[in-house]
Design an enzyme around this catalytic site. Structure first.
Site, PDB file in Angstrom:
ATOM      1  N   SER A  42      -6.773 -13.309  38.358  1.00 49.53           N
ATOM      2  CA  SER A  42      -5.642 -13.045  37.473  1.00 49.53           C
ATOM      3  C   SER A  42      -4.673 -12.049  38.112  1.00 49.53           C
ATOM      4  O   SER A  42      -5.100 -11.164  38.874  1.00 49.53           O
ATOM      5  CB  SER A  42      -6.197 -12.447  36.181  1.00 49.53           C
ATOM      6  OG  SER A  42      -5.215 -11.718  35.501  1.00 49.53           O
TER       7      SER A  42
ATOM      8  N   LYS B 160     -11.971  -8.753  37.154  1.00 47.72           N
ATOM      9  CA  LYS B 160     -11.493  -9.804  38.069  1.00 47.72           C
ATOM     10  C   LYS B 160     -11.510  -9.293  39.513  1.00 47.72           C
ATOM     11  O   LYS B 160     -11.910 -10.010  40.425  1.00 47.72           O
ATOM     12  CB  LYS B 160     -10.075 -10.260  37.680  1.00 47.72           C
ATOM     13  CG  LYS B 160     -10.019 -11.072  36.404  1.00 47.72           C
ATOM     14  CD  LYS B 160     -10.731 -12.409  36.556  1.00 47.72           C
ATOM     15  CE  LYS B 160     -10.672 -13.238  35.299  1.00 47.72           C
ATOM     16  NZ  LYS B 160     -11.536 -14.426  35.340  1.00 47.72           N
TER      17      LYS B 160
ATOM     18  N   TYR C  65     -10.356  -5.723  31.879  1.00 50.21           N
ATOM     19  CA  TYR C  65     -10.289  -7.145  32.253  1.00 50.21           C
ATOM     20  C   TYR C  65      -9.883  -7.296  33.722  1.00 50.21           C
ATOM     21  O   TYR C  65     -10.554  -7.982  34.501  1.00 50.21           O
ATOM     22  CB  TYR C  65      -9.299  -7.879  31.332  1.00 50.21           C
ATOM     23  CG  TYR C  65      -8.939  -9.260  31.817  1.00 50.21           C
ATOM     24  CD1 TYR C  65      -9.903 -10.270  31.867  1.00 50.21           C
ATOM     25  CD2 TYR C  65      -7.645  -9.573  32.232  1.00 50.21           C
ATOM     26  CE1 TYR C  65      -9.580 -11.539  32.323  1.00 50.21           C
ATOM     27  CE2 TYR C  65      -7.315 -10.835  32.678  1.00 50.21           C
ATOM     28  CZ  TYR C  65      -8.291 -11.814  32.730  1.00 50.21           C
ATOM     29  OH  TYR C  65      -7.970 -13.068  33.187  1.00 50.21           O
TER      30      TYR C  65
HETATM   31  N1  LIG Z   1      -5.029 -18.033  30.147  1.00 47.97           N
HETATM   32  C1  LIG Z   1      -4.523 -17.068  30.874  1.00 47.97           C
HETATM   33  O1  LIG Z   1      -3.467 -16.523  30.562  1.00 47.97           O
HETATM   34  C2  LIG Z   1      -5.221 -16.614  32.145  1.00 47.97           C
HETATM   35  C3  LIG Z   1      -4.515 -15.839  33.073  1.00 47.97           C
HETATM   36  C4  LIG Z   1      -5.167 -15.393  34.217  1.00 47.97           C
HETATM   37  C5  LIG Z   1      -6.501 -15.742  34.433  1.00 47.97           C
HETATM   38  N2  LIG Z   1      -7.164 -16.479  33.506  1.00 47.97           N
HETATM   39  C6  LIG Z   1      -8.583 -16.777  33.738  1.00 47.97           C
HETATM   40  O2  LIG Z   1      -8.762 -18.178  33.762  1.00 47.97           O
HETATM   41  C7  LIG Z   1     -10.028 -18.520  33.207  1.00 47.97           C
HETATM   42  C8  LIG Z   1      -9.817 -19.558  32.121  1.00 47.97           C
HETATM   43  O3  LIG Z   1      -8.930 -19.028  31.155  1.00 47.97           O
HETATM   44  P1  LIG Z   1      -8.626 -19.768  29.792  1.00 47.97           P
HETATM   45  O4  LIG Z   1      -7.279 -19.369  29.358  1.00 47.97           O
HETATM   46  O5  LIG Z   1      -8.973 -21.200  29.888  1.00 47.97           O
HETATM   47  O6  LIG Z   1      -9.688 -19.028  28.855  1.00 47.97           O
HETATM   48  P2  LIG Z   1     -10.542 -19.628  27.661  1.00 47.97           P
HETATM   49  O7  LIG Z   1     -11.135 -18.482  26.938  1.00 47.97           O
HETATM   50  O8  LIG Z   1      -9.745 -20.607  26.895  1.00 47.97           O
HETATM   51  O9  LIG Z   1     -11.670 -20.424  28.466  1.00 47.97           O
HETATM   52  C9  LIG Z   1     -12.785 -19.782  29.045  1.00 47.97           C
HETATM   53  C10 LIG Z   1     -14.026 -20.566  28.602  1.00 47.97           C
HETATM   54  O10 LIG Z   1     -15.172 -19.938  29.166  1.00 47.97           O
HETATM   55  C11 LIG Z   1     -16.207 -19.971  28.186  1.00 47.97           C
HETATM   56  N3  LIG Z   1     -17.159 -18.903  28.537  1.00 47.97           N
HETATM   57  C12 LIG Z   1     -16.968 -17.554  28.495  1.00 47.97           C
HETATM   58  N4  LIG Z   1     -18.066 -16.922  28.879  1.00 47.97           N
HETATM   59  C13 LIG Z   1     -18.994 -17.871  29.175  1.00 47.97           C
HETATM   60  C14 LIG Z   1     -20.346 -17.842  29.619  1.00 47.97           C
HETATM   61  N5  LIG Z   1     -20.999 -16.688  29.814  1.00 47.97           N
HETATM   62  N6  LIG Z   1     -21.004 -19.020  29.808  1.00 47.97           N
HETATM   63  C15 LIG Z   1     -20.370 -20.203  29.598  1.00 47.97           C
HETATM   64  N7  LIG Z   1     -19.103 -20.290  29.168  1.00 47.97           N
HETATM   65  C16 LIG Z   1     -18.419 -19.139  28.963  1.00 47.97           C
HETATM   66  C17 LIG Z   1     -15.493 -19.777  26.857  1.00 47.97           C
HETATM   67  O11 LIG Z   1     -16.230 -20.271  25.761  1.00 47.97           O
HETATM   68  C18 LIG Z   1     -14.200 -20.563  27.079  1.00 47.97           C
HETATM   69  O12 LIG Z   1     -14.323 -21.902  26.631  1.00 47.97           O
HETATM   70  C19 LIG Z   1     -10.647 -17.219  32.726  1.00 47.97           C
HETATM   71  O13 LIG Z   1     -11.549 -16.748  33.692  1.00 47.97           O
HETATM   72  C20 LIG Z   1      -9.464 -16.285  32.610  1.00 47.97           C
HETATM   73  O14 LIG Z   1      -9.817 -14.939  32.794  1.00 47.97           O
HETATM   74  C21 LIG Z   1      -6.559 -16.932  32.379  1.00 47.97           C
END
Ligand SMILES: NC(=O)c1ccc[n+]([C@@H]2O[C@H](COP(=O)([O-])OP(=O)(O)OC[C@H]3O[C@@H](n4cnc5c(N)ncnc54)[C@H](O)[C@@H]3O)[C@@H](O)[C@H]2O)c1
Length: 330
Positions: free
Chosen positions: A126, A154, A150
């Site tokens: 991120s 990362k 957070y």
């Molecule tokens: N959406 C954003 O703005 C953004 C920006 C930068 C980075 N990210 C990163 O991208 C990734 C995906 O983001 P997203 O927006 O799809 O988030 P999200 O929360 O919609 O999806 C993450 C998924 O991981 C699952 N999860 C969490 N912990 C878990 C575990 N221990 N075992 C199994 N499943 C687990 C959750 O249930 C969820 O479905 C994340 O790592 C997030 O930090 C997201």
């Protein structure tokens, strides 16, 4: 065709990746524990008669045996690791929960990958790893100074994966996402926990009457209009970057990191104005205090992804706002 294990497959980005991957002919094994998602998108992927998709409910921190079984039964070529908690604000309220989940999940996953000789991992990092940087746009070479728990989780994940990869045991590509918004056509929309909602989730909430007004956190930053500036990127462009990254594994030795953003800095006021305009919708906006962990400005120098991955974003802010609202339109 290659087989990809997708962690966090039920989430916002993971489910969009699965849909695109299936359309491109990959075999996909999804896992998720539904801690920040429902089974809606998984059901959608199953029902779209995709024979090359399977799913298991697995918690990466607790269900090591179930995870091992997946590796025993499948010849996996790539792991795309989306699973993790993702909110700056929530991480400040629950630091232990973030450190435990975001670190433990990666440690367990890589432990099993190493046991079964699976080498390639694409990791969701991120832009929050940069924190408050005076060098804007930020390049991958900038010093990392995360301002939130957070962001720190990362950074720690990146370091851990880099260490494993420079020893030759794994190959890792970390993608530092900026701010993905919008939706993929036809995909059901995700339902994140209240505390893990981002600006676009909050805009949608006020538009569907879930909340009365939209809060802007701080209008006294040293930016173009006083509100924070971010690099919003259409989810489709973000997903495309993953498939260019998968191709790059063939040339990769060790570890590599890429910024995935448009390179445009857009203020919170600007995205709200654009959203209202393109969707012909009105709502009340309230200015509130700044939030802990938020940085004034952060946008991407994306030249490394352009040069090496041959990827660049194509969709503009108007398309992001239209596609964010499309699933809710009557
Ligand atoms: N959406 C954003 O703005 C953004 C920006 C930068 C980075 N990210 C990163 O991208 C990734 C995906 O983001 P997203 O927006 O799809 O988030 P999200 O929360 O919609 O999806 C993450 C998924 O991981 C699952 N999860 C969490 N912990 C878990 C575990 N221990 N075992 C199994 N499943 C687990 C959750 O249930 C969820 O479905 C994340 O790592 C997030 O930090 C997201």
């Amino acid at each position: 065709m290659s087989r990809i294990l997708v962690t966090g497959a039920a989430g916002y980005i993971g489910s969009a990746f699965c849909k695109e991957g299936l359309e491109r002919g990959f075999n996909i094994i999804g896992i998720d524990n539904f801690s920040n998602s429902s089974d809606q998108s998984i059901n959608f992927l199953m029902e779209s008669k995709q024979h090359n998709f399977t799913f298991s409910e697995v918690d990466l921190c607790k269900d090591l045996e179930s995870l091992r079984e997946i590796f025993v039964n499948n010849d996996i070529n790539y792991v795309v690791h989306f699973a993790g908690f993702k909110s700056v604000i929530e991480s400040q309220m629950h630091p232990k929960m973030y450190w435990d989940n975001n670190l433990e999940s990666t440690k367990n996953l890589t432990r099993i990958m190493l046991e079964y000789g699976v080498k390639n991992i694409l990791f969701s990092s991120s832009a929050s790893v940069y924190g408050k940087s005076n060098n804007q746009p930020v390049s991958e070479a900038c010093k990392l100074k995360p301002m939130s728990v957070y962001g720190a989780t990362k950074e720690a994940n990146e370091k851990f994966l880099e260490d494993l990869s420079t020893k030759g045991n794994l190959k890792t590509i970390s993608l530092r996402y900026f701010n993905p918004v919008g939706n993929i056509q036809m995909m059901p929309v995700n339902s994140p926990r209240q505390d893990s909602k981002n600006l676009m989730d909050n805009i949608i909430d006020v538009c569907i009457g879930e909340t009365k007004e939209l809060n802007i956190f701080g209008d006294d930053y040293k930016t173009s209009d006083g509100t924070a500036e971010r690099d919003f990127i259409h989810i489709q462009d973000l997903i495309d970057a993953h498939f260019e990254s998968l191709k790059y594994f063939e040339q990769l030795n060790g570890y590599e990191v890429f910024n995935i953003g448009t390179g445009n800095s857009v203020s919170v006021k600007n995205i709200i104005k654009t959203f209202k305009e393109v969707n012909s919708i009105e709502f009340v906006v309230k200015i509130s205090d700044r939030r802990e962990g938020d940085v004034p400005i952060c946008y991407a120098d994306n030249s490394k992804a352009k040069n090496i991955l041959k990827w660049e974003a194509k969709k503009d802010l108007r398309e992001m706002c239209l596609d964010a609202w499309r699933p809710y339109k009557k």
